[in-house]
Scaffold this motif. Structure first.
Motif, PDB file in Angstrom:
ATOM      1  N   THR A 110     103.424 -48.916  59.885  1.00  0.00           N
ATOM      2  CA  THR A 110     104.277 -49.411  58.798  1.00  0.00           C
ATOM      3  C   THR A 110     103.824 -48.980  57.396  1.00  0.00           C
ATOM      4  O   THR A 110     104.685 -48.708  56.549  1.00  0.00           O
ATOM      5  CB  THR A 110     104.413 -50.947  58.854  1.00  0.00           C
ATOM      6  OG1 THR A 110     103.116 -51.548  58.813  1.00  0.00           O
ATOM      7  CG2 THR A 110     105.144 -51.371  60.110  1.00  0.00           C
ATOM      8  N   GLN A 126     108.846 -52.428  56.255  1.00  0.00           N
ATOM      9  CA  GLN A 126     107.629 -52.775  57.009  1.00  0.00           C
ATOM     10  C   GLN A 126     107.856 -53.970  57.928  1.00  0.00           C
ATOM     11  O   GLN A 126     107.361 -54.004  59.057  1.00  0.00           O
ATOM     12  CB  GLN A 126     106.485 -53.084  56.042  1.00  0.00           C
ATOM     13  CG  GLN A 126     105.799 -51.855  55.475  1.00  0.00           C
ATOM     14  CD  GLN A 126     104.578 -52.226  54.654  1.00  0.00           C
ATOM     15  OE1 GLN A 126     104.685 -52.631  53.504  1.00  0.00           O
ATOM     16  NE2 GLN A 126     103.406 -52.083  55.236  1.00  0.00           N
ATOM     17  N   SER A 156     101.951 -51.793  63.751  1.00  0.00           N
ATOM     18  CA  SER A 156     101.486 -52.283  62.447  1.00  0.00           C
ATOM     19  C   SER A 156     100.758 -51.180  61.684  1.00  0.00           C
ATOM     20  O   SER A 156     100.824 -51.115  60.455  1.00  0.00           O
ATOM     21  CB  SER A 156     100.566 -53.487  62.630  1.00  0.00           C
ATOM     22  OG  SER A 156     101.233 -54.522  63.321  1.00  0.00           O
ATOM     23  N   GLN A 205     102.583 -58.639  62.284  1.00  0.00           N
ATOM     24  CA  GLN A 205     101.359 -57.906  62.606  1.00  0.00           C
ATOM     25  C   GLN A 205     100.353 -58.817  63.301  1.00  0.00           C
ATOM     26  O   GLN A 205      99.663 -58.396  64.234  1.00  0.00           O
ATOM     27  CB  GLN A 205     100.741 -57.329  61.335  1.00  0.00           C
ATOM     28  CG  GLN A 205      99.429 -56.579  61.582  1.00  0.00           C
ATOM     29  CD  GLN A 205      98.854 -55.978  60.313  1.00  0.00           C
ATOM     30  OE1 GLN A 205      99.548 -55.847  59.309  1.00  0.00           O
ATOM     31  NE2 GLN A 205      97.582 -55.604  60.349  1.00  0.00           N
ATOM     32  N   GLN A 236     108.581 -53.786  62.599  1.00  0.00           N
ATOM     33  CA  GLN A 236     107.731 -54.440  63.600  1.00  0.00           C
ATOM     34  C   GLN A 236     108.483 -55.442  64.474  1.00  0.00           C
ATOM     35  O   GLN A 236     108.033 -55.766  65.577  1.00  0.00           O
ATOM     36  CB  GLN A 236     106.571 -55.170  62.905  1.00  0.00           C
ATOM     37  CG  GLN A 236     105.595 -54.242  62.210  1.00  0.00           C
ATOM     38  CD  GLN A 236     104.498 -55.018  61.507  1.00  0.00           C
ATOM     39  OE1 GLN A 236     103.451 -55.290  62.087  1.00  0.00           O
ATOM     40  NE2 GLN A 236     104.727 -55.378  60.258  1.00  0.00           N
TER      41      GLN A 236
END
Length: 529
Positions: A168, A205, A165, A153, A209
């Motif tokens: 997530t 998460q 971000s 992030q 990304q």
């Protein structure tokens, strides 16, 4: 111009954040349904709090305070081959450092879990403590994956890419909710199903990304530990983040001590505090976190170029946007807290006693909403100038006030006393931050504070006026729909009173030609065309 830019840039992230906070609320509703304010609910709350506290302390703190400003400096010099290589080396070194330190920390933490939990439980609570040990060991590795997610992030936010971000947390909350419903029949209790969902959601998460980071030509690989610790960039990050860990530790120890006091105050007190804070976090996530995330890179740029007029303007406008959102919500929430909590959480194991316990805490938590939000917005003003000392001292003052008041009030007032302590400490923290801001080069604090206070008082007066019709109509509306399903008996009164409150407030804002509302309305009008 900057005001319009801030509103425009924040729109998509605000939508994503709103969705994630709503899902976070649904996650808490799921917890309320399956666990209520029981000992299992308290055990899950304590177990999840432990890795979450260290996440805030190390991951979020390091990324926002140290990594993003340092990474941004590397980006400005990455046009050359040498500059690009230095930036890549910094990214590899940071990734190695984050991975190594969190794995070591989690390994030690899992081994020491029984000793850690003795802080929260007395010898009479051995059954609840044993369950908390199991839940903590399931969720402790969450710190590793969420720290890596925070690192990704940081790269994306440094590149001014916010949407991946922002999405997530939606994935995380969806996975936890689904795991609770699907796995609870197969686990010893629903708390363990939720714990499995937490570690799974955190992993997703990070993985989600990664493709966006790779797409922007940033390779994520390990380097040697020697290079990781000796890299000029990571050394700078560690130097910046070191002092803030002390200040942030104050915030986190606040939570630990408050939770320990709550656990010993009686069954369900920890859970009622967490349900209340979830409602507060829903609002903070919509405004304060979103605004704070967006303004940090711009504040850093203005500070480096010493463009203090733009710096002051952006900071002041951000706090005013916060006031426009937080102050009216505070007034309305105080009027309708029982119905809001009943609407959101009632059902399953969350009974009338749970509603009463949570409402008593929430009424004192919500009073501190504005101060907590302002603290999250003002802090980036220091971080943008790589000043970590001032927020650190403010954090220590916050810690001292909160712990002192919580220790004095928890015995007689239980959850209410702990909530009062947090609100009072947040107000003191705001005052301390502005005091230090006065000593910061280039910032016209006197002018800034007067402008913010004047605008906040205006919004408070408008909110008070909008509260009058709600106060006189709410009993009649609640009585008319009483006795039906939860959605009807609580949902319709909340919707009806919120509509009246909102309409009166909007009329007042447009009648006085409020600058922020005019800018937002103009933006929407142009988009519609």
């Amino acid at each position: 111009m900057k005001q319009k830019s801030l509103l425009a840039k924040g729109l998509s992230l605000s939508v994503l954040t709103l969705l994630s906070r709503i899902l976070g609320l649904i996650r808490e509703m799921t917890k309320a349904r399956f666990l209520g304010t029981s000992a299992f609910s308290d055990a899950f709350g304590i177990a999840f709090m432990i890795p979450n506290l260290f996440r805030r302390l190390f991951a979020e703190n390091s990324i926002s305070v140290a990594f993003i400003p340092t990474f941004k400096n590397y980006l400005e010099d990455s046009n050359t081959t040498e500059g690009k290589k230095e930036a890549e080396d910094f990214v590899k070194a940071t990734f190695t450092l984050v991975s190594f330190l969190t794995v070591c920390f989690v390994s030690i933490g899992m081994a020491l879990t029984p000793f850690i939990l003795k802080i929260f439980y007395s010898t009479e609570d051995i059954v609840a403590m044993n369950e908390a040990i199991i839940l903590t060991r399931i969720m402790f590795p969450y710190l590793v994956v969420i720290s890596i997610a925070a690192f990704f992030q940081g790269i994306l936010n440094g590149l001014k890419i916010f949407s991946p971000s922002g999405f997530t947390p939606i994935l995380f909350n969806t996975i936890v909710i689904a795991a609770t419903y699907i796995l609870s029949r197969w686990t010893a209790n629903p708390a363990r199903a939720m714990a499995i969902g937490v570690i799974t959601g955190g992993t997703v998460q990070a993985l989600f990304q990664l493709p966006f980071v790779l797409k922007n030509n940033w390779r994520i690989t390990f380097t040697t530990l020697k290079k990781a610790f000796t890299n000029a960039g990571t050394k700078k990050v560690l130097a910046l983040v070191g002092p803030t860990i002390i200040g942030m530790a104050g915030y986190q120890i606040n939570d630990i001590v408050s939770s320990a006091l709550a656990t010993r105050a009686g069954e369900g007190v920890v859970s009622s505090l967490q349900y209340s804070l979830r409602l507060q976090e829903l609002i903070l996530g919509i405004c304060a976190v979103t605004i704070g995330t967006i303004i940090l890179p711009d504040l850093t740029g203005y500070a480096k170029k010493q463009e203090w007029v733009n710096f002051n303007g952006l900071l002041g406008q951000s706090v005013k946007i916060m006031a426009l959102i937080a102050v009216p919500i505070t007034f309305y929430s105080l009027l309708m807290s029982e119905n809001i909590i009943s609407l959101i959480f009632s059902g399953g194991k969350f009974n009338a006693d749970s509603v009463k316990m949570t409402m008593e805490v929430f009424n004192f938590h919500i009073i501190g909403l504005f101060f907590i939000a302002v603290n999250r917005i003002v802090s980036p003003a220091f971080y943008a100038q790589q000043n970590t000392k001032s927020p650190t001292i403010a954090g220590l003052v916050n810690f001292a006030v909160n712990i002192t008041l919580a220790s004095l009030l928890a015995g007689n007032y239980k959850g209410r006393g702990i909530a009062i302590a947090l609100t009072a400490a947040s107000a003191v923290n705001t005052a301390v931050l502005f005091f230090f801001l006065k000593k910061t080069k280039g910032i016209e604090v006197g002018k800034l504070v007067k402008s913010i206070i004047a605008y906040t008082l205006k919004i408070a007066v408008f909110s008070l006026i909008a509260s009058v019709p709600v106060y006189f109509m709410k009993d009649a509306v609640i009585g008319f729909f009483a006795g039906h399903t939860r959605i009807v008996s609580h949902g319709i009164p909340v919707a009806a009173t919120a509509a009246v409150f909102g309409i009166v407030g909007i009329i007042l804002l447009f009648a006085t030609k409020d600058g922020i509302v005019k800018a937002a309305a103009g933006k929407i009008k142009r988009r519609s065309k």
